[in-house]
Design a protein around this motif. Structure first.
Motif, PDB file in Angstrom:
ATOM      1  N   ALA A  63       0.826  -1.209   0.000  1.00  0.00           N
ATOM      2  CA  ALA A  63       0.000   0.000   0.000  1.00  0.00           C
ATOM      3  C   ALA A  63       0.862   1.262   0.000  1.00  0.00           C
ATOM      4  N   ILE A  64       1.931   1.248   0.791  1.00  0.00           N
ATOM      5  CA  ILE A  64       2.839   2.406   0.834  1.00  0.00           C
ATOM      6  C   ILE A  64       3.467   2.637  -0.539  1.00  0.00           C
ATOM      7  N   SER A  65       3.911   1.560  -1.179  1.00  0.00           N
ATOM      8  CA  SER A  65       4.509   1.677  -2.514  1.00  0.00           C
ATOM      9  C   SER A  65       3.496   2.177  -3.533  1.00  0.00           C
ATOM     10  N   ALA A  66       2.270   1.631  -3.454  1.00  0.00           N
ATOM     11  CA  ALA A  66       1.218   2.030  -4.391  1.00  0.00           C
ATOM     12  C   ALA A  66       0.893   3.511  -4.266  1.00  0.00           C
ATOM     13  N   LYS A  67       0.861   3.999  -3.039  1.00  0.00           N
ATOM     14  CA  LYS A  67       0.553   5.413  -2.814  1.00  0.00           C
ATOM     15  C   LYS A  67       1.619   6.299  -3.438  1.00  0.00           C
ATOM     16  N   LYS A  68       2.883   5.917  -3.317  1.00  0.00           N
ATOM     17  CA  LYS A  68       3.970   6.689  -3.916  1.00  0.00           C
ATOM     18  C   LYS A  68       3.855   6.732  -5.434  1.00  0.00           C
ATOM     19  N   LEU A  69       3.293   5.672  -5.999  1.00  0.00           N
ATOM     20  CA  LEU A  69       3.170   5.584  -7.456  1.00  0.00           C
ATOM     21  C   LEU A  69       1.856   6.161  -7.973  1.00  0.00           C
ATOM     22  N   GLY A  70       1.011   6.654  -7.060  1.00  0.00           N
ATOM     23  CA  GLY A  70      -0.214   7.325  -7.478  1.00  0.00           C
ATOM     24  C   GLY A  70      -1.441   6.442  -7.589  1.00  0.00           C
ATOM     25  N   PHE A  71      -1.383   5.221  -7.086  1.00  0.00           N
ATOM     26  CA  PHE A  71      -2.549   4.339  -7.122  1.00  0.00           C
ATOM     27  C   PHE A  71      -3.454   4.593  -5.920  1.00  0.00           C
ATOM     28  N   THR A  72      -4.708   4.201  -6.050  1.00  0.00           N
ATOM     29  CA  THR A  72      -5.656   4.318  -4.938  1.00  0.00           C
ATOM     30  C   THR A  72      -6.102   2.960  -4.420  1.00  0.00           C
ATOM     31  N   THR A  73      -5.833   1.895  -5.205  1.00  0.00           N
ATOM     32  CA  THR A  73      -6.278   0.550  -4.830  1.00  0.00           C
ATOM     33  C   THR A  73      -5.217  -0.463  -5.241  1.00  0.00           C
ATOM     34  N   ILE A  74      -5.037  -1.482  -4.403  1.00  0.00           N
ATOM     35  CA  ILE A  74      -4.176  -2.612  -4.760  1.00  0.00           C
ATOM     36  C   ILE A  74      -4.974  -3.906  -4.630  1.00  0.00           C
ATOM     37  N   SER A  75      -4.458  -4.951  -5.237  1.00  0.00           N
ATOM     38  CA  SER A  75      -5.018  -6.290  -5.087  1.00  0.00           C
ATOM     39  C   SER A  75      -4.056  -7.147  -4.271  1.00  0.00           C
ATOM     40  N   VAL A  76      -4.610  -7.992  -3.421  1.00  0.00           N
ATOM     41  CA  VAL A  76      -3.809  -8.969  -2.679  1.00  0.00           C
ATOM     42  C   VAL A  76      -4.488 -10.325  -2.829  1.00  0.00           C
ATOM     43  N   ILE A  77      -3.672 -11.385  -2.827  1.00  0.00           N
ATOM     44  CA  ILE A  77      -4.192 -12.710  -3.150  1.00  0.00           C
ATOM     45  C   ILE A  77      -3.660 -13.743  -2.167  1.00  0.00           C
ATOM     46  N   GLY A 102      -4.807   5.099   3.362  1.00  0.00           N
ATOM     47  CA  GLY A 102      -5.787   5.608   2.411  1.00  0.00           C
ATOM     48  C   GLY A 102      -5.913   4.773   1.155  1.00  0.00           C
ATOM     49  N   ILE A 103      -5.154   3.692   1.068  1.00  0.00           N
ATOM     50  CA  ILE A 103      -5.189   2.810  -0.100  1.00  0.00           C
ATOM     51  C   ILE A 103      -6.209   1.695   0.129  1.00  0.00           C
ATOM     52  N   ASN A 104      -7.116   1.527  -0.813  1.00  0.00           N
ATOM     53  CA  ASN A 104      -8.099   0.439  -0.734  1.00  0.00           C
ATOM     54  C   ASN A 104      -7.449  -0.879  -1.131  1.00  0.00           C
ATOM     55  N   VAL A 105      -7.983  -1.976  -0.610  1.00  0.00           N
ATOM     56  CA  VAL A 105      -7.398  -3.289  -0.851  1.00  0.00           C
ATOM     57  C   VAL A 105      -8.479  -4.255  -1.331  1.00  0.00           C
ATOM     58  N   ASP A 106      -8.323  -4.759  -2.543  1.00  0.00           N
ATOM     59  CA  ASP A 106      -9.192  -5.821  -3.068  1.00  0.00           C
ATOM     60  C   ASP A 106      -8.555  -7.167  -2.758  1.00  0.00           C
ATOM     61  N   ILE A 107      -9.341  -8.073  -2.184  1.00  0.00           N
ATOM     62  CA  ILE A 107      -8.807  -9.337  -1.693  1.00  0.00           C
ATOM     63  C   ILE A 107      -9.398 -10.500  -2.491  1.00  0.00           C
ATOM     64  N   TYR A 108      -8.508 -11.438  -2.888  1.00  0.00           N
ATOM     65  CA  TYR A 108      -8.927 -12.622  -3.623  1.00  0.00           C
ATOM     66  C   TYR A 108      -8.369 -13.866  -2.936  1.00  0.00           C
ATOM     67  N   GLY A 109      -9.181 -14.911  -2.898  1.00  0.00           N
ATOM     68  CA  GLY A 109      -8.736 -16.177  -2.341  1.00  0.00           C
ATOM     69  C   GLY A 109      -8.992 -17.310  -3.322  1.00  0.00           C
ATOM     70  N   PHE A 110      -7.943 -18.085  -3.633  1.00  0.00           N
ATOM     71  CA  PHE A 110      -8.052 -19.222  -4.551  1.00  0.00           C
ATOM     72  C   PHE A 110      -7.996 -20.529  -3.757  1.00  0.00           C
ATOM     73  N   ASP A 111      -8.893 -21.447  -4.082  1.00  0.00           N
ATOM     74  CA  ASP A 111      -8.885 -22.750  -3.425  1.00  0.00           C
ATOM     75  C   ASP A 111      -9.716 -23.727  -4.249  1.00  0.00           C
ATOM     76  N   THR A 112      -9.369 -25.010  -4.153  1.00  0.00           N
ATOM     77  CA  THR A 112     -10.192 -26.004  -4.828  1.00  0.00           C
ATOM     78  C   THR A 112     -11.577 -26.065  -4.217  1.00  0.00           C
TER      79      THR A 112
END
Length: 297
Positions: A63-77, A102-112
């Motif tokens: 999130a800290i890196s994304a904010k420096k690069l101008g993003f508002t949202t990241i994805s995590v998996i 202040g960075i939003n986080v979209d979360i994804y989970g993969f499983d059988t």
């Protein structure tokens, strides 16, 4: 009874606490107690005071890196959800990361959704794992995570390609947890790492869960999958940062040695020759020149 209290009723948690935490210098543990009681979320992450510190560190840094690069949202998996303890931790951590950065986080989970598949051969460590291990209680988990994380069910090889096509460069992947145990499954997971460069942050944090047990080595399991990936992808590299351990306040925790960096070498950011900043100037205490902050009188 809180989740933390429940964890402390388990014998293996006390063994872990003794070996990985109480073996650290006393003064650091005393400071950590103060941080636990009064510190900010970022301080608690720095002192490994958040449940699943690998998730807390990885998501916060992304999130800290994304904010420096101008993003508002990241994805995590999270690959390998099982009954969802890690995914639910991820949800709680993401809330605190958003509040802190202040960075939003979209979360994804993969499983059988049905437990582990059949092992292929010795590379999948059948001495550790069995078909059907780590099943999921779908109904209970979906009720708790509804609207907070997206669960993707099925064999990774059948679900990943569609997911790759859905990725947006406006919401780059910043943190990935790989907990699928098998070499064969990890190899399938790493196909994600061949997605378009802007699907990721230029430096993406990856946690590999299953590399600490004695039988794991670079000819089996996740370590073999990492090696093979690096061998055939010249512009993508998954590597352990040799100085990461030195950067942590507490160095004995296993997770510190399980955190890897995914370098997206073909990302535009890593090829830009012009930066919107002044040139760096090194001070010299033995010379006098304008701007030198360390010169002797």
């Amino acid at each position: 009874m809180s989740y933390l209290t429940k964890r402390l009723t388990k014998k293996h948690q006390w063994n872990k606490l003794f070996k990985q935490r109480l073996s650290e210098p006393l003064h650091l543990n005393l400071i950590a107690l103060f941080v636990f009681l009064f510190g900010s979320f970022r301080k608690k992450v720095a002192y490994d005071l958040v449940i699943r510190p690998q998730y807390a560190y990885g998501i916060l840094e992304a999130a800290i890196s994304a904010k420096k690069l101008g993003f508002t949202t990241i994805s995590v998996i999270e690959f390998g959800v099982a009954n969802g303890g890690g995914l639910m931790n991820m949800i709680e951590i993401a809330k605190k990361v958003t509040k802190s950065t202040g960075i939003n986080v979209d979360i994804y989970g993969f499983d059988t959704g049905t437990g582990m598949p059949d092992p292929v051969d010795f590379r999948d460590h059948p001495e550790y794992y069995n078909t059907g291990d780590f099943p999921m209680n779908k109904a209970a988990l979906e009720e708790k995570t509804n609207g907070k994380a997206k669960l993707i069910y099925g064999p990774i090889k059948d679900t990943l390609e569609t997911f790759k096509k859905s990725l947006s460069e406006d919401c780059p992947i910043g943190f990935i947890s790989v907990d699928v145990d098998y070499y064969s499954s990890t190899k399938e997971v790493l196909e994600l790492f061949t997605a378009k460069a802007h699907s990721f942050l230029p430096l993406t944090h990856v946690y590999f869960d299953d590399i600490f047990m004695p039988h794991h080595n670079d000819k089996c399991g996740e370590l073999l999958a990492i090696k093979e990936f690096n061998d055939i992808n010249p512009y993508r590299n998954i590597s352990y940062h040799r100085f990461f351990e030195n950067q942590r306040i507490f160095k004995n925790a296993n997770w510190v040695k399980q955190m890897y960096y995914f370098h997206v070498l073909d990302h535009d950011y890593r090829s830009k020759l012009k930066r919107n900043r002044k040139a760096y100037v090194l001070d010299n205490p033995y010379l006098k020149f304008e701007g030198n902050k360390k010169q002797f009188d």
